[in-house]
Design a protein around this motif. Sequence first.
Motif, PDB file in Angstrom:
ATOM      1  N   ILE A  52       0.657  -1.195  -0.054  1.00 46.19           N
ATOM      2  CA  ILE A  52       0.067   0.008  -0.047  1.00 46.19           C
ATOM      3  C   ILE A  52       0.846   1.314   0.065  1.00 46.19           C
ATOM      4  O   ILE A  52       1.932   1.299   0.792  1.00 46.19           O
ATOM      5  CB  ILE A  52      -1.108   0.096   1.261  1.00 46.19           C
ATOM      6  N   GLY A  53       0.601   2.124  -0.934  1.00 41.80           N
ATOM      7  CA  GLY A  53       1.493   3.416  -0.808  1.00 41.80           C
ATOM      8  C   GLY A  53       1.669   4.047   0.243  1.00 41.80           C
ATOM      9  O   GLY A  53       0.625   4.082   1.051  1.00 41.80           O
ATOM     10  N   SER A  54       2.956   4.449   0.523  1.00 42.93           N
ATOM     11  CA  SER A  54       3.225   4.942   1.805  1.00 42.93           C
ATOM     12  C   SER A  54       2.441   6.281   2.186  1.00 42.93           C
ATOM     13  O   SER A  54       2.231   6.540   3.359  1.00 42.93           O
ATOM     14  CB  SER A  54       4.898   5.429   1.825  1.00 42.93           C
ATOM     15  N   SER A  55       1.855   7.176   1.193  1.00 44.82           N
ATOM     16  CA  SER A  55       1.022   8.093   1.488  1.00 44.82           C
ATOM     17  C   SER A  55      -0.351   7.679   2.025  1.00 44.82           C
ATOM     18  O   SER A  55      -0.864   8.405   2.518  1.00 44.82           O
ATOM     19  CB  SER A  55       0.941   9.096   0.252  1.00 44.82           C
ATOM     20  N   ILE A  56      -0.725   6.467   1.750  1.00 48.75           N
ATOM     21  CA  ILE A  56      -2.094   5.982   2.248  1.00 48.75           C
ATOM     22  C   ILE A  56      -1.812   4.972   3.411  1.00 48.75           C
ATOM     23  O   ILE A  56      -2.621   5.132   4.493  1.00 48.75           O
ATOM     24  CB  ILE A  56      -2.761   5.452   1.190  1.00 48.75           C
ATOM     25  N   ASP A  61      -4.937   1.065   9.716  1.00 48.49           N
ATOM     26  CA  ASP A  61      -4.664   0.120  10.431  1.00 48.49           C
ATOM     27  C   ASP A  61      -4.603  -1.392   9.462  1.00 48.49           C
ATOM     28  O   ASP A  61      -4.679  -1.403   8.216  1.00 48.49           O
ATOM     29  CB  ASP A  61      -5.583  -0.234  11.480  1.00 48.49           C
ATOM     30  N   GLU A  62      -3.717  -2.232  10.477  1.00 47.24           N
ATOM     31  CA  GLU A  62      -3.426  -3.578   9.406  1.00 47.24           C
ATOM     32  C   GLU A  62      -4.800  -4.233   8.832  1.00 47.24           C
ATOM     33  O   GLU A  62      -4.600  -4.603   7.528  1.00 47.24           O
ATOM     34  CB  GLU A  62      -2.948  -4.607  10.346  1.00 47.24           C
ATOM     35  N   GLN A  63      -5.928  -3.912   9.165  1.00 45.46           N
ATOM     36  CA  GLN A  63      -7.118  -4.731   8.578  1.00 45.46           C
ATOM     37  C   GLN A  63      -7.554  -3.750   7.361  1.00 45.46           C
ATOM     38  O   GLN A  63      -7.848  -4.239   6.178  1.00 45.46           O
ATOM     39  CB  GLN A  63      -8.183  -4.701   9.493  1.00 45.46           C
ATOM     40  N   ASP A  64      -7.474  -2.449   7.697  1.00 43.21           N
ATOM     41  CA  ASP A  64      -7.654  -1.552   6.307  1.00 43.21           C
ATOM     42  C   ASP A  64      -6.632  -1.603   5.223  1.00 43.21           C
ATOM     43  O   ASP A  64      -6.898  -1.583   4.043  1.00 43.21           O
ATOM     44  CB  ASP A  64      -8.042  -0.170   6.938  1.00 43.21           C
ATOM     45  N   LYS A  65      -5.431  -1.987   5.656  1.00 48.49           N
ATOM     46  CA  LYS A  65      -4.472  -2.115   4.631  1.00 48.49           C
ATOM     47  C   LYS A  65      -4.887  -3.340   3.826  1.00 48.49           C
ATOM     48  O   LYS A  65      -4.611  -3.282   2.767  1.00 48.49           O
ATOM     49  CB  LYS A  65      -2.899  -2.392   5.361  1.00 48.49           C
ATOM     50  N   ASN A  86     -14.931   0.451   6.296  1.00 45.17           N
ATOM     51  CA  ASN A  86     -14.904  -0.240   7.740  1.00 45.17           C
ATOM     52  C   ASN A  86     -15.818   0.641   8.482  1.00 45.17           C
ATOM     53  O   ASN A  86     -15.471   1.637   8.863  1.00 45.17           O
ATOM     54  CB  ASN A  86     -13.598   0.067   8.079  1.00 45.17           C
ATOM     55  N   THR A  87     -17.079  -0.186   8.847  1.00 44.57           N
ATOM     56  CA  THR A  87     -17.852   0.624   9.564  1.00 44.57           C
ATOM     57  C   THR A  87     -17.456   0.917  11.058  1.00 44.57           C
ATOM     58  O   THR A  87     -18.068   1.728  11.924  1.00 44.57           O
ATOM     59  CB  THR A  87     -19.425  -0.352   9.674  1.00 44.57           C
ATOM     60  N   GLU A  88     -16.605   0.156  11.663  1.00 41.61           N
ATOM     61  CA  GLU A  88     -16.140   0.351  13.097  1.00 41.61           C
ATOM     62  C   GLU A  88     -15.464   1.213  13.105  1.00 41.61           C
ATOM     63  O   GLU A  88     -15.676   2.196  14.219  1.00 41.61           O
ATOM     64  CB  GLU A  88     -15.357  -0.869  13.577  1.00 41.61           C
ATOM     65  N   ASN A  89     -14.514   1.898  12.414  1.00 39.78           N
ATOM     66  CA  ASN A  89     -13.588   3.118  12.599  1.00 39.78           C
ATOM     67  C   ASN A  89     -14.037   4.353  11.437  1.00 39.78           C
ATOM     68  O   ASN A  89     -13.264   5.468  11.511  1.00 39.78           O
ATOM     69  CB  ASN A  89     -12.158   2.819  12.729  1.00 39.78           C
ATOM     70  N   LYS A  90     -15.365   3.946  10.695  1.00 40.81           N
ATOM     71  CA  LYS A  90     -15.644   4.853   9.617  1.00 40.81           C
ATOM     72  C   LYS A  90     -14.310   5.389   8.575  1.00 40.81           C
ATOM     73  O   LYS A  90     -14.597   6.598   8.199  1.00 40.81           O
ATOM     74  CB  LYS A  90     -16.194   6.103  10.521  1.00 40.81           C
ATOM     75  N   THR A  91     -13.617   4.376   8.265  1.00 44.25           N
ATOM     76  CA  THR A  91     -12.889   4.471   7.221  1.00 44.25           C
ATOM     77  C   THR A  91     -13.316   3.718   5.982  1.00 44.25           C
ATOM     78  O   THR A  91     -13.969   2.809   6.166  1.00 44.25           O
ATOM     79  CB  THR A  91     -11.432   4.078   7.591  1.00 44.25           C
ATOM     80  N   SER A  92     -13.131   4.288   4.887  1.00 48.01           N
ATOM     81  CA  SER A  92     -13.599   3.878   3.787  1.00 48.01           C
ATOM     82  C   SER A  92     -12.368   4.012   2.553  1.00 48.01           C
ATOM     83  O   SER A  92     -11.580   4.831   2.731  1.00 48.01           O
ATOM     84  CB  SER A  92     -14.834   4.236   3.238  1.00 48.01           C
ATOM     85  N   GLN A 222      -5.762   4.477  -5.947  1.00 47.57           N
ATOM     86  CA  GLN A 222      -5.984   4.178  -4.592  1.00 47.57           C
ATOM     87  C   GLN A 222      -6.380   5.364  -3.734  1.00 47.57           C
ATOM     88  O   GLN A 222      -5.685   6.268  -3.832  1.00 47.57           O
ATOM     89  CB  GLN A 222      -4.942   3.515  -3.969  1.00 47.57           C
ATOM     90  N   SER A 223      -7.410   5.289  -3.174  1.00 47.46           N
ATOM     91  CA  SER A 223      -7.884   6.463  -2.193  1.00 47.46           C
ATOM     92  C   SER A 223      -8.636   5.974  -1.117  1.00 47.46           C
ATOM     93  O   SER A 223      -9.319   4.962  -0.818  1.00 47.46           O
ATOM     94  CB  SER A 223      -8.941   7.667  -3.078  1.00 47.46           C
ATOM     95  N   VAL A 224      -8.535   6.726   0.043  1.00 47.22           N
ATOM     96  CA  VAL A 224      -9.208   6.588   1.204  1.00 47.22           C
ATOM     97  C   VAL A 224      -9.783   7.800   1.914  1.00 47.22           C
ATOM     98  O   VAL A 224      -9.202   9.012   1.766  1.00 47.22           O
ATOM     99  CB  VAL A 224      -8.155   5.951   2.218  1.00 47.22           C
ATOM    100  N   SER A 225     -10.984   7.542   2.620  1.00 48.03           N
ATOM    101  CA  SER A 225     -11.530   8.482   3.305  1.00 48.03           C
ATOM    102  C   SER A 225     -11.495   8.084   4.706  1.00 48.03           C
ATOM    103  O   SER A 225     -11.786   7.377   5.272  1.00 48.03           O
ATOM    104  CB  SER A 225     -12.906   8.883   2.918  1.00 48.03           C
ATOM    105  N   LEU A 226     -10.865   9.120   5.448  1.00 44.86           N
ATOM    106  CA  LEU A 226     -10.463   8.701   7.110  1.00 44.86           C
ATOM    107  C   LEU A 226     -11.514   9.516   7.837  1.00 44.86           C
ATOM    108  O   LEU A 226     -12.363  10.364   7.554  1.00 44.86           O
ATOM    109  CB  LEU A 226      -9.046   9.516   7.315  1.00 44.86           C
ATOM    110  N   PRO A 227     -11.723   9.002   9.021  1.00 46.02           N
ATOM    111  CA  PRO A 227     -12.693   9.400   9.932  1.00 46.02           C
ATOM    112  C   PRO A 227     -12.841  10.893  10.267  1.00 46.02           C
ATOM    113  O   PRO A 227     -13.832  11.676  10.712  1.00 46.02           O
ATOM    114  CB  PRO A 227     -12.191   8.644  11.312  1.00 46.02           C
TER     115      PRO A 227
END
Length: 249
Positions: A52-56, A61-65, A86-92, A222-227
């Motif tokens: 996973i790119g270092s910027s992301i 966390d390991e599960q989201d990686k 990930n509904t637990e930590n609200k990351t997508s 690759q993109s992520v939305s953080l809490p």
Amino acid sequence: MLTLTSCENMGTKEKIGTTLGVITGGIIGNKIGGKDNKVIGTSLGIAAGYFIGSSIGKYLDEQDKQRMAQSTQQAITTGQTQIWTNTENKTSGQARVVETRKEPKPVVVPILKSKVKQIPPLDIIGDTYRAKSISNVRGGPGADYVKTGSLNAGETVNVVGKVKTSDWYLISQDGVGSGFVSAPLMEHAPGTIPPPSGTIIAQGDVAQQQVASERVCRTIEQSVSLPDGSKKSETIEACQGGDGWKVKS
């Protein structure tokens, strides 16, 4: 299991060898090291953090990686955008297919000199296939070529590519091209690892042959939305090789 194999002379030709079975299960890329492209093959559960790119990756966390790794793998191999939450930590996140294209690209294929004399132009596949029934392996793409071996029903091998002008696959075993099998006799077996043949191959038995080919390349964002509402993204480019997908650096 993490396998990194550099490619030689990628500007003009690409070296093919390792069977895809070694890297089936997680072929995700990142910009790793210098100028050379890298072949990245890994078990998703163990090595997600490596590709996973270092910027992301540093925000996950390991599960989201692992979720991002699996999404990127599926986007690269299927050509379809993948989304995870990930509904637990609200990351997508998502792995979005930006572009799919075909590139003419000569490749160098190691072959068994005693079995394969000439390779016609190929459409590169680089994936694992299974024999539907007992299947003859021949020295060229046609039933009139000499039989050089056979596959048992259910036996898996790496398919380097499909002959452009006929319905035949060039297969490789132990990383070396060993002959041609009629395509209708084979079925796609993604995620399967072809076992070693147990045959010792001497270096003198192998020849390097340059082959005209065409491969599929894809650009993936690759993109992520953080809490906290912030977003991070990175773009990678992956191309088919005879031993799997390769990520350009």
